[in-house]
Design a protein around this motif. Structure first.
Motif, mmCIF file in Angstrom:
data_model
loop_
_atom_site.group_PDB
_atom_site.id
_atom_site.type_symbol
_atom_site.label_atom_id
_atom_site.label_comp_id
_atom_site.label_asym_id
_atom_site.label_seq_id
_atom_site.Cartn_x
_atom_site.Cartn_y
_atom_site.Cartn_z
ATOM 1 N N THR A 102 22.424 27.426 -53.222
ATOM 2 C CA THR A 102 23.019 26.158 -52.818
ATOM 3 C C THR A 102 23.018 26.061 -51.302
ATOM 4 O O THR A 102 23.212 27.045 -50.611
ATOM 5 C CB THR A 102 24.470 26.070 -53.338
ATOM 6 O OG1 THR A 102 24.460 26.245 -54.741
ATOM 7 C CG2 THR A 102 25.096 24.751 -52.990
ATOM 8 N N CYS A 103 22.813 24.867 -50.783
ATOM 9 C CA CYS A 103 22.947 24.653 -49.349
ATOM 10 C C CYS A 103 23.888 23.475 -49.119
ATOM 11 O O CYS A 103 24.159 22.688 -50.025
ATOM 12 C CB CYS A 103 21.595 24.402 -48.697
ATOM 13 S SG CYS A 103 20.830 22.867 -49.192
ATOM 14 N N ARG A 104 24.422 23.430 -47.915
ATOM 15 C CA ARG A 104 25.312 22.335 -47.534
ATOM 16 C C ARG A 104 24.609 21.486 -46.494
ATOM 17 O O ARG A 104 23.884 21.995 -45.656
ATOM 18 C CB ARG A 104 26.607 22.891 -46.947
ATOM 19 C CG ARG A 104 27.428 23.634 -47.962
ATOM 20 C CD ARG A 104 28.686 24.164 -47.324
ATOM 21 N NE ARG A 104 29.484 24.834 -48.349
ATOM 22 C CZ ARG A 104 30.403 25.729 -48.084
ATOM 23 N NH1 ARG A 104 30.651 26.077 -46.846
ATOM 24 N NH2 ARG A 104 31.087 26.284 -49.058
ATOM 25 N N ARG A 143 31.886 26.030 -42.680
ATOM 26 C CA ARG A 143 31.707 24.798 -41.918
ATOM 27 C C ARG A 143 32.569 24.831 -40.667
ATOM 28 O O ARG A 143 33.667 25.356 -40.670
ATOM 29 C CB ARG A 143 32.119 23.586 -42.747
ATOM 30 C CG ARG A 143 31.204 23.308 -43.873
ATOM 31 C CD ARG A 143 31.728 22.158 -44.672
ATOM 32 N NE ARG A 143 31.783 22.606 -46.060
ATOM 33 C CZ ARG A 143 31.883 21.798 -47.081
ATOM 34 N NH1 ARG A 143 31.987 20.527 -46.904
ATOM 35 N NH2 ARG A 143 31.897 22.280 -48.293
ATOM 36 N N ALA A 194 25.196 27.890 -48.238
ATOM 37 C CA ALA A 194 26.555 27.813 -48.781
ATOM 38 C C ALA A 194 27.398 29.012 -48.368
ATOM 39 O O ALA A 194 28.619 28.955 -48.378
ATOM 40 C CB ALA A 194 26.509 27.701 -50.301
ATOM 41 N N VAL A 196 25.118 18.011 -43.807
ATOM 42 C CA VAL A 196 25.945 16.984 -43.164
ATOM 43 C C VAL A 196 24.982 15.991 -42.533
ATOM 44 O O VAL A 196 24.064 16.379 -41.817
ATOM 45 C CB VAL A 196 26.866 17.587 -42.076
ATOM 46 C CG1 VAL A 196 27.634 16.490 -41.360
ATOM 47 C CG2 VAL A 196 27.805 18.609 -42.678
#
Length: 100
Positions: free
Chosen positions: A4-6, A29, A25, A8
């Protein structure tokens, strides 16, 4: 193995992508950095300045090189300071944040 990646994304009112941050992930943040970038984007969109590395709200900004010294004097009543560069050219000018 998929991970998984985040992501923005900051999109301006004119529907243009202004910022994209993508990280794994497993990395936390930094919401303060996202807010700092949004402050910088708003400032640079409304004034003829650029924000340097590690800039914080209220800090000095750089006058964009496209302004002449005369235009910068009119636009920034608080004045500006020319920084010395190895080339001797006076394009690097710092001014107090114009909206503070």
């Amino acid at each position: 193995m998929p991970l998984t990646c985040r992501a923005v994304f900051v999109i301006s009112p004119d529907k243009k992508l202004k910022l994209q941050i993508l990280y794994p992930a497993t990395t936390g943040r930094n919401f303060n950095e996202v807010l700092r970038v949004i402050d910088s984007l708003q400032l640079t969109a409304n004034y003829s300045v650029a924000t340097p590395a590690d800039w914080v709200d209220g800090g000095s900004c750089m006058v964009v090189p496209s302004l002449t010294d005369e235009q910068a004097t009119q636009k920034f009543p608080k004045g500006f300071t020319k920084m010395e560069t190895p080339s001797g050219k006076g394009y690097l000018r710092m001014t107090p944040q114009p909206n503070k």
